[in-house]
Design a protein around this motif. Structure first.
Motif, PDB file in Angstrom:
ATOM      1  N   VAL A 333       0.831  -1.210   0.000  1.00  0.00           N
ATOM      2  CA  VAL A 333       0.000   0.000   0.000  1.00  0.00           C
ATOM      3  C   VAL A 333       0.867   1.262   0.000  1.00  0.00           C
ATOM      4  N   ILE A 334       1.892   1.299   0.877  1.00  0.00           N
ATOM      5  CA  ILE A 334       2.729   2.511   0.961  1.00  0.00           C
ATOM      6  C   ILE A 334       3.534   2.694  -0.326  1.00  0.00           C
ATOM      7  N   TYR A 335       4.038   1.588  -0.887  1.00  0.00           N
ATOM      8  CA  TYR A 335       4.803   1.726  -2.137  1.00  0.00           C
ATOM      9  C   TYR A 335       3.911   2.327  -3.235  1.00  0.00           C
ATOM     10  N   ALA A 336       2.670   1.848  -3.298  1.00  0.00           N
ATOM     11  CA  ALA A 336       1.743   2.366  -4.312  1.00  0.00           C
ATOM     12  C   ALA A 336       1.459   3.850  -4.085  1.00  0.00           C
ATOM     13  N   LEU A 337       1.226   4.229  -2.817  1.00  0.00           N
ATOM     14  CA  LEU A 337       0.835   5.613  -2.526  1.00  0.00           C
ATOM     15  C   LEU A 337       1.996   6.600  -2.618  1.00  0.00           C
ATOM     16  N   THR A 338       3.237   6.115  -2.516  1.00  0.00           N
ATOM     17  CA  THR A 338       4.383   7.042  -2.551  1.00  0.00           C
ATOM     18  C   THR A 338       5.033   7.117  -3.925  1.00  0.00           C
TER      19      THR A 338
END
Length: 592
Positions: A333-338
């Motif tokens: 999730v964080i990789y996608a959002l950043t």
């Protein structure tokens, strides 16, 4: 993107907390006497090969008839968890004594399957009201026998459950096997087995909110904490000595340089001048392969942001032991959002370097880390499918990950890239760059890129290597790691040492009139990633008992991706530190 207020990181943080579920609600059940408490069998596999796990009923255990699969979150599937209803019935506060699940005649083939599992030290894992249970399937009797053909193989057929409760809540469960209830599997012949279990309920004073603490305490034992603090103190001393040494040397040298160059300007005998001031017309000459350089810087910055968010979540308490798959969910999730950060950083820096093909630069940024990761995943998933292991991702999960990439990661990358291109930032160079590059004088071998990378990577690696063992034993073993505060301190130390060593090596490079410092500072900063991969080889052969093609390929394949991520992240940190330093020293002198 960068100017749009500082609230985006709070939004990311809240989104991730929501996606993971800071505490698992499924287990927050209150029960009455006789209520059915959920018990799920998860997986079995060789104890020393943590990636090589199989479904519980891949072995010929007693099946409860209608085997129901538990619906799982993305992180649980990525973690290789495949929960199914277990054959045992452990109703709330109902004691059981030698209850027979089933009587089964094991065929010769099934005996061979169980024997092979016992020989490989197979363990099982289950979850009872979201509390983990594990144990071994059997034992090998090697006593007084030197020849492996004389070994005797036994299957445990009786499982004792000891369950602790507080009022209407399940607090703790332990499972142990009965050493006297054994089935001999040594010979290839049919065997009759009565699979049995017992359950004993006991009251405890531990409150429900603290029931997970016993798992996290194992990594906080005084013996382990002493080693961790020794590691921290060792690293801090290294940092302080290095920082003091570098600051003293650089300040003294730079001060002398500034004085000397001021005198030389008055004396105007620049012809015989040497050192870093002499190359002021070349030091800000843009690097070769500027698109690749910007993409690496963008990817490294994104991975640095990802690591920072993961630490924030860890310190908040999201990754408590056996919160199944929370870390994997957070990473995805964080990789996608950043990804917007990668797009913005890469495109804005590429435009500062007067690059024109920003679309190609964005494609390069998107594929620089994801490309190798995707290829590694394809190979390893194929291996897992061939082994019928639970590490093989179902088609549905692959589709979900693809959709996250297509609908979140890529659009954010493009939006970040457009914002970066439109930021119209100019490269701040204190000195004008000359038309033609100066020739770099011949330098000794130890000033080459590879020897400098070896020097640059060793110190940051020495500051983290003690902690690395505990992380490896947790990720590639069955230890529990929960001391995230210490890990965060080690991470900060790693960043500081990387920045300082890169700055020092950049200064010595410029002093030797070698003005091609851009790529060198990135490679020197990232070289710690190569040292970590070297540690992987040492850990695999000297500290672990991993074996087999699947486990070996998973270990080296995924560790290659992790070390590559470290290379990009620390490379970006090293370059940023070197750029700050170079701008600072050339701003302090008068450049023609």
């Amino acid at each position: 993107m960068a100017r749009g207020g500082g609230g985006w990181h709070v939004v990311v943080f809240l989104l991730v907390c929501t996606a993971i579920g800071v505490r698992s609600d499924a287990s927050d059940h209150k029960y009455k006497i006789g209520d059915a408490v959920p018990l799920y069998a998860n997986k079995v596999g060789p104890f020393h090969n943590p990636s090589e796990t199989y479904r519980y009923f891949d072995l010929p255990f007693c099946s409860p008839g209608d085997v129901k699969d538990k619906s799982e979150a993305l992180g649980e599937v990525l973690n290789g968890d495949r929960l199914v209803s277990a054959p045992y019935k452990l109703d709330f506060l109902v004691d059981k004594e030698s209850e027979v699940i089933c009587k089964k005649k094991l065929s010769v083939k099934e005996v061979a399957e169980f024997r092979s599992a016992v020989a490989k030290d197979y363990y099982f894992q289950m979850y009872y009201d979201d509390l983990p249970i594990w144990g071994f399937l059997g034992k090998v009797d090697k006593e007084g026998k030197t020849d492996p053909s004389e070994y005797k193989y036994y299957l445990f057929k009786h499982l004792h459950f000891e369950i602790f409760y507080n009022k209407d809540r399940v607090i703790e469960i332990n499972a142990r096997t009965d050493p006297n209830a054994l089935v001999d599997l040594t010979e290839d012949k049919e065997v009759d087995v009565d699979f049995m279990y017992s359950a004993k309920w006991k009251e405890t004073n531990i409150v429900f909110e603290k029931r997970m603490e016993k798992y996290s305490h194992s990594s906080s034992l005084p013996r382990h904490l002493e080693i961790h603090w020794f590691s921290i103190i060792n690293s801090c001393v290294t940092v302080l000595l290095l920082t003091g040494f570098l600051a003293t040397i650089l300040m003294r040298v730079l001060k002398n340089d500034f004085v000397k160059y001021a005198h030389d300007e008055e004396a105007a005998d620049d012809q015989e001048e040497t050192g870093w001031k002499y190359i002021h017309g070349d030091v800000f000459r843009f690097p070769k392969h500027k698109s690749l350089f910007s993409a690496a810087l963008g990817s490294g910055t994104q991975l640095f942001t990802l690591a920072t968010f993961i630490f924030l979540l860890a310190l908040v308490g999201v990754f408590y032991p056996y919160n199944r798959g929370a870390l994997f969910t957070a990473l995805v999730v964080i990789y996608a959002l950043t990804s917007g950060i990668a797009g913005y950083t890469a495109a804005s820096f590429y435009c500062q370097l007067e690059g024109t093909n920003w679309v190609r630069n964005l494609l390069l940024t998107g594929g620089l880390f994801c490309g190798p990761l995707f290829l590694t995943f394809c190979f390893l998933n194929t291996v897992a499918i061939a082994y019928h292991a639970t590490a093989a991702l179902p088609f549905g999960t692959i589709v979900v990950i693809f959709l996250i990439w297509a609908l979140v990661t890529s659009p954010l990358l493009v939006l970040g890239g457009i914002a970066g291109k439109n930021s119209k930032a100019e490269f701040q160079a204190p000195c004008r760059t000359t038309k033609y590059p100066r020739e770099i004088p011949p330098l000794p071998w130890y000033r080459g890129t590879l020897p400098q990378m070896a020097m640059a990577g060793f110190l940051p690696f020495s500051a983290i290597y003690i902690e690395l063992y505990y992380i490896f034993a947790s990720v590639w073993g069955h230890r529990i790691y929960t001391i995230y505060s210490i890990l965060f301190i080690v991470f900060i130390i790693l960043l500081i040492v990387t920045a300082f060593i890169t700055v020092a090596l950049t200064y010595f490079q410029l002093a030797a009139e070698d003005h091609e410092w851009w790529w060198r500072s990135f490679l020197c900063g990232g070289s710690t990633g190569l040292f970590i991969y070297g540690y992987c080889l040492y850990y695999y052969y000297a500290r672990s008992d991993m074996s087999g093609f699947m486990q070996t390929s998973f270990f080296f394949g995924y560790m290659a991706c992790v070390c590559y991520a470290f290379f990009l992240m620390l490379g970006a940190v090293g370059f940023r530190a070197a750029l700050f330093f170079v701008r600072h020293i050339y701003r302090s002198i008068k450049c023609e």
